[in-house]
Design an enzyme around this catalytic site. Structure first.
Site, PDB file in Angstrom:
ATOM      1  N   LYS A 147       0.836  -1.197   0.000  1.00 57.52           N
ATOM      2  CA  LYS A 147       0.000   0.000   0.000  1.00 57.52           C
ATOM      3  C   LYS A 147       0.873   1.251   0.000  1.00 57.52           C
ATOM      4  O   LYS A 147       1.785   1.377   0.820  1.00 57.52           O
ATOM      5  CB  LYS A 147      -0.900   0.015   1.241  1.00 57.52           C
ATOM      6  CG  LYS A 147      -1.872  -1.157   1.336  1.00 57.52           C
ATOM      7  CD  LYS A 147      -3.083  -0.956   0.465  1.00 57.52           C
ATOM      8  CE  LYS A 147      -4.132  -2.032   0.712  1.00 57.52           C
ATOM      9  NZ  LYS A 147      -5.334  -1.849  -0.115  1.00 57.52           N
TER      10      LYS A 147
ATOM     11  N   ASP B  30      -0.470  -0.287  -4.495  1.00 62.28           N
ATOM     12  CA  ASP B  30      -1.882   0.096  -4.403  1.00 62.28           C
ATOM     13  C   ASP B  30      -1.995   1.461  -3.735  1.00 62.28           C
ATOM     14  O   ASP B  30      -1.730   1.605  -2.541  1.00 62.28           O
ATOM     15  CB  ASP B  30      -2.655  -0.951  -3.603  1.00 62.28           C
ATOM     16  CG  ASP B  30      -4.155  -0.699  -3.618  1.00 62.28           C
ATOM     17  OD1 ASP B  30      -4.589   0.272  -4.260  1.00 62.28           O
ATOM     18  OD2 ASP B  30      -4.894  -1.486  -2.989  1.00 62.28           O
TER      19      ASP B  30
ATOM     20  N   LYS C 113     -13.279  -7.271  -6.819  1.00 56.03           N
ATOM     21  CA  LYS C 113     -13.594  -7.691  -5.453  1.00 56.03           C
ATOM     22  C   LYS C 113     -14.942  -8.406  -5.528  1.00 56.03           C
ATOM     23  O   LYS C 113     -16.001  -7.793  -5.439  1.00 56.03           O
ATOM     24  CB  LYS C 113     -13.621  -6.486  -4.513  1.00 56.03           C
ATOM     25  CG  LYS C 113     -12.222  -5.990  -4.133  1.00 56.03           C
ATOM     26  CD  LYS C 113     -12.280  -4.878  -3.117  1.00 56.03           C
ATOM     27  CE  LYS C 113     -10.921  -4.639  -2.477  1.00 56.03           C
ATOM     28  NZ  LYS C 113      -9.833  -4.382  -3.420  1.00 56.03           N
TER      29      LYS C 113
END
Length: 322
Positions: A136, A165, A243
Site C-alpha cells: 500500500k 496500491d 472484489k
C-alpha cells in the site's frame, strides 16, 4: 426456500492501514437457507462502503424487509445499489444441497504491511512459495515510501513481482512523479499500480494509462459489472481488480466474459470477507480460471480458511447464536 440471517462483527487480528484510513474490524451478515428437503446452503453479505458498495445498515434493512420464504423472483428484486447483498443471496441460493465445495488452492499475492514492515514480511511469504506481493502506498510521504520501495525492489529475488496500491490517494501531479520514479527504479518487478487516482477522475485515469509505461489496474473504479463495461467501452488498456464479494450477482461477471472480456485482464481480490464468502469465491474461480495471483493474501489481518465440511459452515453459523 426458508432462510435466516445473523449479523457478525469481527476485530481484525491487527489494524490494516490504507490511504483511506485504518481498518480495525470487519462486519457483515451470514445467511442460512434451507429447502423443503432439509438441504442447506450458506451465504455472506460483506459490504465495504468505502469501495463503492452499500452500507451494512442498508443490508440489514433489506433483510428485515424480505419475507421469510425466498424465491428467485424475490431475489431478483434486490437492487443493484446493494451489490454485496446480491452476491450473498445469489451464492447462498446456489450452494443449497451442494456443500461442501471442492476447491483448489490458487497462487496468492501476499499483502505486505505498510512502511518498513514490508522489508521483513516479504521473506516469510517468499519462503511459503509466494512470488507476487502487494504494498500500500499513499500512506506516508512519497519520499519516505520511495526510499523503502527502493530497498524492497533491491531485496526481492529474480522472478518476484510487486503490485503497488494507492487506493485512489494520488493527484495527477503526484502520479506523474511516481510513474517517472518507477521508470527509473522499477527494475522490471512492478506488475502494476492499482487505482492511482480517485474513481471520479476517469478522464485523467484513462489519459494516465495511455501515457505511462507501467501498467495500471482499476479497483475502486470498477465495483460493478456496469462499471467494468463502461471502462471497456472507453478503451481502458489495463487491468481490472474484481472484489467479487462486492461485485453483485456472480452471473454478471460471467456474462461479461461471455461477451468477450479477456480473462487475463482480471485480477481477483479480497474485500476482507469471511470464510463463507471466500469459499464461494474460490468455487466460482473454478469457472472463471484466474490468470494472475489472487489478491487474497490477507490472513495476517483476517484469517478466513476455506470451508471443506458442512460442519465447518454450521460451526460458523452457530457461533453467532451464543
Amino acid at each position: 426456500m426458508r432462510w435466516q440471517w445473523r449479523i457478525y462483527e469481527e476485530p481484525l487480528q491487527e489494524p490494516l492501514t490504507t490511504a483511506q484510513g485504518v481498518w480495525r474490524s470487519r462486519s457483515g451478515i451470514y445467511l442460512r437457507l434451507e429447502d423443503e428437503q432439509g438441504q442447506v446452503g450458506y451465504g455472506e453479505i460483506a459490504p465495504l462502503p468505502g469501495w463503492g458498495s452499500e452500507t451494512l445498515n442498508a443490508d440489514i434493512a433489506l433483510c428485515q424487509q424480505l419475507p421469510g420464504h425466498l424465491t428467485p423472483e424475490i431475489m431478483a428484486t434486490i437492487p443493484e445499489a446493494l451489490p454485496a447483498a446480491q452476491f450473498g443471496f445469489a451464492t447462498a441460493w446456489q450452494s443449497v444441497g451442494r456443500l461442501p465445495y471442492r476447491v483448489r488452492p490458487w497462487p496468492i499475492c501476499a499483502l505486505l504491511g505498510s512502511g518498513q514492515a514490508a522489508l521483513e514480511q516479504w521473506q516469510q511469504s517468499w519462503q511459503r512459495g509466494q512470488t507476487t506481493f502487494k504494498w500500500k502506498v499513499g500512506v506516508m510521504s512519497p519520499e519516505e515510501e520511495q526510499a523503502i520501495l527502493k530497498a524492497l525492489l533491491a531485496a526481492l529475488p529474480p522472478g518476484a513481482k510487486l503490485r503497488l496500491d494507492a487506493n485512489g490517494s494520488w493527484d495527477r501531479a503526484t502520479a506523474n512523479r511516481w510513474f517517472a520514479w518507477l521508470d527509473r527504479h522499477g527494475n522490471g518487478k512492478i506488475e502494476y499500480v492499482e487505482q492511482p487516482l480517485p474513481p471520479d477522475q476517469w478522464q485523467a485515469l484513462l489519459s494516465l494509462a495511455q501515457t505511462v509505461t507501467t501498467a495500471i489496474a482499476l479497483d475502486e473504479s470498477v465495483v460493478s459489472a456496469a462499471e467494468v463495461q463502461r471502462w471497456v467501452d472507453r478503451g481502458w488498456p489495463g487491468f481490472f481488480v474484481i472484489k467479487t464479494a462486492l461485485f453483485g450477482d456472480p452471473d454478471s461477471l460471467s456474462l461479461l466474459l461471455r461477451r468477450g472480456l479477456e480473462p487475463q485482464r482480471l485480477v481477483f481480490s479480497s474485500a476482507l470477507e469471511g470464510a463463507i464468502a471466500r469459499t464461494a469465491i474460490f468455487h466460482l474461480l473454478e469457472t472463471w480460471q484466474p490468470c494472475h495471483a489472487l489478491g487474497f493474501g490477507v490472513d495476517r489481518w483476517r484469517s478466513a480458511p476455506l470451508l471443506t465440511t458442512l460442519t465447518a459452515y454450521e460451526r460458523l453459523w452457530e457461533r453467532l447464536d451464543q
